[in-house]
Design an enzyme around this catalytic site. Structure first.
Site, short mmCIF file in Angstrom:
data_model
loop_
_atom_site.label_atom_id
_atom_site.label_comp_id
_atom_site.label_asym_id
_atom_site.label_seq_id
_atom_site.Cartn_x
_atom_site.Cartn_y
_atom_site.Cartn_z
N CYS A 45 0.84 -1.32 -0.19
CA CYS A 45 -0.01 -0.01 0.10
C CYS A 45 0.89 1.26 -0.09
O CYS A 45 0.65 2.23 -0.47
CB CYS A 45 -0.94 0.06 1.13
C1 BEZ Z 1 0.57 -4.57 1.96
O1 BEZ Z 1 0.32 -3.53 1.52
O2 BEZ Z 1 1.83 -4.99 1.64
C2 BEZ Z 1 -0.39 -5.63 2.32
C3 BEZ Z 1 -1.31 -5.31 3.17
C4 BEZ Z 1 -2.35 -6.20 3.47
C5 BEZ Z 1 -1.88 -7.45 3.31
C6 BEZ Z 1 -1.02 -7.78 2.79
C7 BEZ Z 1 -0.20 -7.04 1.94
#
Ligand code: BEZ
Length: 211
Positions: A45
């Site tokens: 994210c």
């Molecule tokens: C991420 O943004 O890396 C992420 C967020 C939630 C679950 C898996 C990855």
């Protein structure tokens, strides 16, 4: 029920990093790009919000207002945005919705319980100035979106909204486009003075008309 192409994108009010916001007021007459994120302070994210900020001028050029949603609280959003600006050397100038009660996430069917019961998947909604849903994409949490593709498809959608054309596989801005099958070759030659190449009666190309 999931939103489908051509449906009206529902309006909502939400708490965001720039205060309370009415979605339709925020969109005005512009196009909209609504992106959901699973969680704050997470790696994928972080790269995605940073990339969205880096592409800010591209979205502005295309008259697209960006809005991001996750179920985390607004205080977390503010702290995380500081990190993103530091890491990516950007200015995140679009609002992040703090959808603690999941009203927006549920309205847009962004929570897929068999993927995660508590956080959103990576949804993309492109909304036209008429407030209709023009495109949807869904990625799982672990896979970052391709933002070049998002810009590319906005170009294609905006072009096909303005001209009687479609775009072929792997089209990118500058490539020839397909003349819509709703117009005759005779009419196409008038509408598209740069020329019409007839490969088959149902497959006719013309140079991108707005260049
Ligand atoms: C991420 O943004 O890396 C992420 C967020 C939630 C679950 C898996 C990855």
């Amino acid at each position: 029920m999931a939103l489908r192409l051509g449906d009206t994108a529902p309006n909502f009010k939400a708490v965001t990093t720039v205060g309370e916001l009415d979605f339709y007021e925020y969109l005005g007459d512009s196009w909209g790009l609504l992106l959901s994120h699973p969680a704050d302070y997470t790696p994928v994210c972080t790269t995605e919000i940073g990339r969205t900020a880096e592409l800010g001028e591209e979205f502005k050029k295309r008259n697209v207002n960006v809005l991001v949603v996750s179920v985390d609280p607004v205080e977390d959003h503010h702290g995380w945005v500081k990190d993103i600006n530091e890491i990516k050397n950007t200015v995140v100038d679009f609002p992040l919705i703090a959808d603690k009660d999941r009203r927006v996430s549920e309205l847009y069917d962004m929570i897929h319980p068999n993927a995660s019961a508590t956080s959103t998947v990576r949804s993309v909604f492109i909304i036209g100035p008429d407030k209709k849903v023009k495109l949807t994409l869904t990625y799982p949490a672990a896979i970052g979106r391709n933002f070049q593709e998002i810009v590319r498809v906005i170009d294609a959608l905006q072009l096909s909204a303005k001209y009687s054309i479609s775009t072929p596989a792997d089209w990118k801005s500058g490539d020839d486009v397909i003349v819509a099958n709703t117009i005759s070759t005779e009419d196409a030659q008038v509408k598209f003075p740069k020329g019409v190449k007839v490969v088959k009666p149902y497959l006719r190309f013309t140079p991108q008309p707005d260049l």
